[in-house]
Write an enzyme that holds these catalytic residues in place. Sequence first.
Site, PDB file in Angstrom:
ATOM      1  N   ILE A 148       1.843   0.745   2.982  1.00 36.88           N
ATOM      2  CA  ILE A 148       2.742   1.762   2.439  1.00 36.88           C
ATOM      3  C   ILE A 148       2.215   3.171   2.690  1.00 36.88           C
ATOM      4  O   ILE A 148       2.973   4.136   2.613  1.00 36.88           O
ATOM      5  CB  ILE A 148       3.008   1.549   0.932  1.00 36.88           C
ATOM      6  CG1 ILE A 148       1.717   1.613   0.116  1.00 36.88           C
ATOM      7  CG2 ILE A 148       3.717   0.234   0.703  1.00 36.88           C
ATOM      8  CD1 ILE A 148       1.955   1.563  -1.387  1.00 36.88           C
ATOM      9  N   GLU A 149       0.936   3.289   2.996  1.00 35.38           N
ATOM     10  CA  GLU A 149       0.381   4.607   3.304  1.00 35.38           C
ATOM     11  C   GLU A 149       0.738   5.057   4.711  1.00 35.38           C
ATOM     12  O   GLU A 149       1.144   6.194   4.925  1.00 35.38           O
ATOM     13  CB  GLU A 149      -1.146   4.593   3.147  1.00 35.38           C
ATOM     14  CG  GLU A 149      -1.650   4.654   1.714  1.00 35.38           C
ATOM     15  CD  GLU A 149      -1.435   6.011   1.079  1.00 35.38           C
ATOM     16  OE1 GLU A 149      -1.232   6.992   1.816  1.00 35.38           O
ATOM     17  OE2 GLU A 149      -1.454   6.095  -0.162  1.00 35.38           O
ATOM     18  N   SER A 150       0.566   4.181   5.684  1.00 36.67           N
ATOM     19  CA  SER A 150       0.658   4.597   7.086  1.00 36.67           C
ATOM     20  C   SER A 150       1.436   3.654   7.982  1.00 36.67           C
ATOM     21  O   SER A 150       1.555   3.913   9.179  1.00 36.67           O
ATOM     22  CB  SER A 150      -0.755   4.747   7.659  1.00 36.67           C
ATOM     23  OG  SER A 150      -1.417   3.486   7.651  1.00 36.67           O
ATOM     24  N   THR A 373       1.577   6.026   1.531  1.00 39.32           N
ATOM     25  CA  THR A 373       0.957   6.197   2.625  1.00 39.32           C
ATOM     26  C   THR A 373       0.386   7.238   1.872  1.00 39.32           C
ATOM     27  O   THR A 373       0.405   7.230   0.923  1.00 39.32           O
ATOM     28  CB  THR A 373       2.115   6.027   3.634  1.00 39.32           C
ATOM     29  OG1 THR A 373       2.447   7.133   3.926  1.00 39.32           O
ATOM     30  CG2 THR A 373       2.715   4.895   3.798  1.00 39.32           C
TER      31      THR A 373
END
Length: 382
Positions: A148-150, A373
Site C-alpha cells: 500500500i506504500e509503493s 505508501t
Amino acid sequence: MSRKRHIFSFIIGLGCVCTMQAQQQTVIDDHGKTVEVMIPDADGALSGYVSVDYSDDKFYANGSSQRNNMNADAENGMEEIDRKIRNLSNVMSLTYNDEVKKYIDRYTKAGRQSTCYLLGRARYYNRFFEDALRTYGLPMELKYLPVIESGLNPNATSRVGAAGLWQFMTTTGKQYNLRIDDYIDERRDPEKSSYAAARMLSDLYQRFGDWTLALAAYNCGPTRVSNAISKAGGASDFWAVYQYLPKETRGYVPAFIAVNYVMNYYADYNIQPLSTGLPVRCDTVVVEKDVRLGKIADVLGMEIADLKILNPQYRQDLIKAFSTDGTVKLRLPAEMIERFNYNKELIYQDKPSFEVPVMTVTATTAIGSQGHTGSHQGLLMR
C-alpha cells in the site's frame, strides 16, 4: 527482445508514472498479451476504469454457489472473511468491517489485474522484508505494508518527495541511517530500506504499544496520532481514535488489513500471480572501485536496464566505491556472481571491454497455489 524481457523492463518504468492519483500502465503478460493495468485511489471514484461486472459466483464462494444464492449466502460469506482475517495474526489485532471490505473489493474486483502483478513482485521482494522484520522481532504481517506504500515499486516517488518501497521522506531516511546523496539513494535499496523501516516500526510500537496505532503513526506521524489519542480521551487503538485522524490515515489501516487478507486468500477470488521477470535468486558483491553500471552489464552480458532494476538505489550510471560503513554493494542474479568475481580485473579497468553475448536473466514464473505508501501509491491508495 523476449516476452520475459518486456515484463522485466516494465518495472523500471513504474517510477516515471507513479503519482498520487489513479494511474494506467501497459504491460505484457506471460502469454504475450498486452494488458492495461489501473492503480486506483481507493477513496476516490474509479474514473478511467473499464466497467466490468465481477458478479460470477467463483469470486465470492470458490465457485461452489449458484448466482441466485449469492444474497442468501452473503452474511455467511462475511462471517467467513471475518474469521479468516482474525486468524491471520496472533500478534496484531486485525478486524473486518465495512471500511476493510471496501478495500478488499478494490483488490479483488476493479484492481484484480494489478493484484496479479503485485503477487508476482512479492515473490521477489518479500525476502527482504521478512529478513528485516525477523531481525527486529516484528510481526511478519508487516511485510505487506510496502504494497500500500509503493505498489512494490522501489522507484516510486510521491508528490511530496517520499521515495522507495517504504516511502521514506529524506529527513526520516537519514534519521534511520539511509545514505542519500548525488550518487545513491538508499531509500530505494530493497534491503537497507527494509531494515530502516523495521527499526522505525519497532520505535513506533514501543511508543504506542498497539500495532494499529503504530501503523497510523507510520503514515501521518506520531505527533498526529498522539493528538488523536488525547482528543479521544486516551483511547488505545486505531478504531477508537479513527474520527480524529487525518482523512488519508483513516483508510491506511483498513487498506493494510485488506491487503493482508488478499495476499493470503487471493485464490478464493480466482486471482493468480503473474511473472514479473525478476530473478528467482539474487546475491550481492562488494564494489571495490568506482565503476559504471554500463561497464558491468557489458562484461557480464546483461542488459543495463536489468541491472538497474536490481539496484534502484544508484542515481547515476556511476557507482562510487565509498560508503559510511566502508562497503558499497551490487545486487546480481545468483548465476552472475561467479562471473563478476572472475572478471573483476576487466570490470575495473578503464579501457572499453570486449563484446559479449547478452544473457537473459532467469525469471520467476507465475505460481498456481495459494501463498503467500508517508504516501501510499500501491494498488489501493488513499
